[in-house]
Design a protein around this motif. Structure first.
Motif, short mmCIF file in Angstrom:
data_model
loop_
_atom_site.label_atom_id
_atom_site.label_comp_id
_atom_site.label_asym_id
_atom_site.label_seq_id
_atom_site.Cartn_x
_atom_site.Cartn_y
_atom_site.Cartn_z
N VAL A 283 18.05 2.02 -1.48
CA VAL A 283 17.24 3.45 -1.31
C VAL A 283 15.71 3.38 -1.25
CG1 VAL A 283 16.65 5.56 -2.41
CG2 VAL A 283 19.12 4.49 -2.69
N PRO A 284 15.19 3.45 -0.07
CA PRO A 284 13.69 3.10 0.51
C PRO A 284 13.02 4.18 -0.51
CG PRO A 284 15.16 3.56 2.16
CD PRO A 284 16.03 3.89 1.35
N ARG A 285 11.98 3.44 -0.94
CA ARG A 285 10.95 4.13 -2.01
C ARG A 285 9.42 3.95 -1.44
NH1 ARG A 285 12.66 4.28 -8.13
NH2 ARG A 285 10.87 5.62 -7.99
N ARG A 286 8.63 4.81 -1.67
CA ARG A 286 7.23 4.49 -1.25
C ARG A 286 6.64 3.40 -2.40
NH1 ARG A 286 5.76 5.89 3.63
NH2 ARG A 286 6.58 7.84 4.23
N ALA A 287 5.98 2.58 -1.95
CA ALA A 287 5.48 1.54 -2.89
C ALA A 287 4.69 2.24 -3.86
CB ALA A 287 4.43 0.41 -2.06
N ALA A 288 3.98 3.31 -3.80
CA ALA A 288 3.27 3.91 -4.66
C ALA A 288 4.20 4.60 -5.79
CB ALA A 288 2.54 5.08 -4.16
N ASP A 289 5.36 4.91 -5.62
CA ASP A 289 6.32 5.52 -6.39
C ASP A 289 6.94 4.21 -7.18
OD1 ASP A 289 5.66 7.97 -5.49
OD2 ASP A 289 7.16 8.18 -4.13
N LEU A 290 7.71 3.20 -6.48
CA LEU A 290 8.45 2.14 -7.14
C LEU A 290 7.54 1.10 -7.76
CD1 LEU A 290 11.13 0.98 -7.64
CD2 LEU A 290 10.91 -0.13 -5.37
N LEU A 291 6.38 0.80 -7.45
CA LEU A 291 5.60 -0.21 -8.20
C LEU A 291 5.21 0.45 -9.74
CD1 LEU A 291 3.06 -1.74 -5.73
CD2 LEU A 291 5.03 -2.80 -6.65
N PRO A 292 4.83 1.64 -9.89
CA PRO A 292 4.59 1.93 -11.43
C PRO A 292 5.97 1.90 -12.27
CG PRO A 292 3.46 3.30 -9.69
CD PRO A 292 4.18 2.52 -8.96
N ALA A 293 6.79 2.18 -11.52
CA ALA A 293 8.31 2.31 -12.28
C ALA A 293 8.61 0.86 -12.73
CB ALA A 293 9.38 2.91 -11.48
N VAL B 28 0.81 -1.19 -0.10
CA VAL B 28 -0.04 -0.10 -0.27
C VAL B 28 1.05 1.20 0.18
CG1 VAL B 28 -2.10 -1.18 1.16
CG2 VAL B 28 -0.22 0.00 2.42
N SER B 29 0.24 2.56 -0.31
CA SER B 29 0.99 3.73 -0.50
C SER B 29 1.97 4.02 0.73
CB SER B 29 -0.02 4.74 -0.54
OG SER B 29 -0.76 4.94 0.33
N ALA B 30 1.38 3.57 1.98
CA ALA B 30 2.62 3.88 3.17
C ALA B 30 3.51 2.73 3.22
CB ALA B 30 1.46 3.66 4.40
N ASP B 31 3.46 1.78 2.48
CA ASP B 31 4.64 1.00 2.68
C ASP B 31 5.81 1.40 1.99
OD1 ASP B 31 2.94 -0.68 3.88
OD2 ASP B 31 2.58 -2.11 2.17
N LEU B 32 7.10 0.78 2.41
CA LEU B 32 8.22 1.18 1.65
C LEU B 32 8.98 0.03 1.07
CD1 LEU B 32 10.31 3.49 4.45
CD2 LEU B 32 8.85 4.35 2.61
N LEU B 33 9.58 0.02 0.12
CA LEU B 33 10.19 -0.86 -0.58
C LEU B 33 11.62 -0.54 -0.54
CD1 LEU B 33 7.78 -1.74 -3.79
CD2 LEU B 33 8.04 -2.92 -1.25
N VAL B 34 12.65 -1.62 -0.43
CA VAL B 34 14.00 -1.29 -0.49
C VAL B 34 14.74 -2.22 -1.31
CG1 VAL B 34 16.04 -1.09 1.07
CG2 VAL B 34 13.95 -0.37 1.97
N PRO B 35 14.99 -1.79 -2.65
CA PRO B 35 15.37 -2.90 -3.60
C PRO B 35 16.90 -3.37 -3.02
CG PRO B 35 14.77 -0.96 -4.59
CD PRO B 35 14.60 -0.66 -3.07
N LEU B 36 17.06 -4.62 -2.96
CA LEU B 36 18.46 -5.18 -2.67
C LEU B 36 19.24 -5.27 -3.76
CD1 LEU B 36 16.83 -8.33 -0.36
CD2 LEU B 36 17.39 -5.91 0.16
#
Length: 197
Positions: free
Chosen positions: A171-181, A152-160
């Motif tokens: 680099v932690p990114r909001r899920a709402a920003d990284l998932l579309p990319a 969800v948008s409040a989650d963070l994703l940290v690519p390994l």
């Protein structure tokens, strides 16, 4: 604020501990680090592994499914491998040992996340089409990891590391920003045909 690491299902942990204690009992060969280390080994940092489904389908929101639990395997002062238990029709079973850059990268991302001011539940999110693994920091620390859904948008994703080209590791990114990319990088759905066809 400390991460809210949930305990793995007891049968999943038992399957990994049995594989560590009785290497002859499993078909999967131990990794070089496990073969050359004297032990003792401990299974730590249990993380539910979710696989991202549907990210490449136009108009279909991505969803996740729980595929297993992954543990960092410690020998002495350092983590040397990972072990995974997978869900089967009969419950939980040992899946495999692995080593390589994701061991160090996962440990680094967990340390990084543990220093954040917000409490998160750590999970792993696999994106098979991109050969990508992320630390998924779920904003609801008490959520049941067995339930499907999507970040969800409040989650963070940290690519390994290693991350796909153009995506910065750790680099932690909001899920709402990284998932579309990630979605635009996915190969086309073979059932829909190639845009070049």
């Amino acid at each position: 604020m400390p991460l809210h690491v949930l305990p793995a299902p007891a049968p999943a942990l038992r399957s990994v501990l049995a594989a560590l204690d009785s290497p002859a009992a499993v078909r999967e060969a131990r990794t070089p680090a496990l073969r050359t280390s004297a032990g003792p080994f401990t299974a730590e940092a249990p993380l539910p592994v979710h696989v991202l489904d549907g990210a490449a389908k136009a108009g279909v929101p991505p969803r996740t499914r729980l595929a297993g639990w992954r543990f960092l395997i410690r020998c002495g002062e350092r983590f040397i491998a990972m072990a995974e238990a997978m869900v089967t029709a009969d419950g939980w079973a040992f899946s495999r040992f692995s080593e390589g850059p994701y061991v160090v990268s996962t440990e680094r991302a967990l340390r990084q996340a543990d220093s954040l001011p917000t409490a998160y539940q750590p999970r792993l999110l696999s994106v098979p089409e991109l050969y990508m693994l992320t630390l998924w920091l779920h904003a609801d620390p008490a959520a049941d990891p067995a339930l499907g859904g999507a970040p969800v948008s409040a989650d963070l994703l940290v690519p390994l590391a290693p991350a796909p080209p153009g995506i910065a590791a750790h680099v932690p990114r909001r899920a709402a920003d990284l998932l579309p990319a990630l979605t635009v990088r996915m190969p086309p759905d073979p059932l829909l045909g190639s845009p070049a066809a």
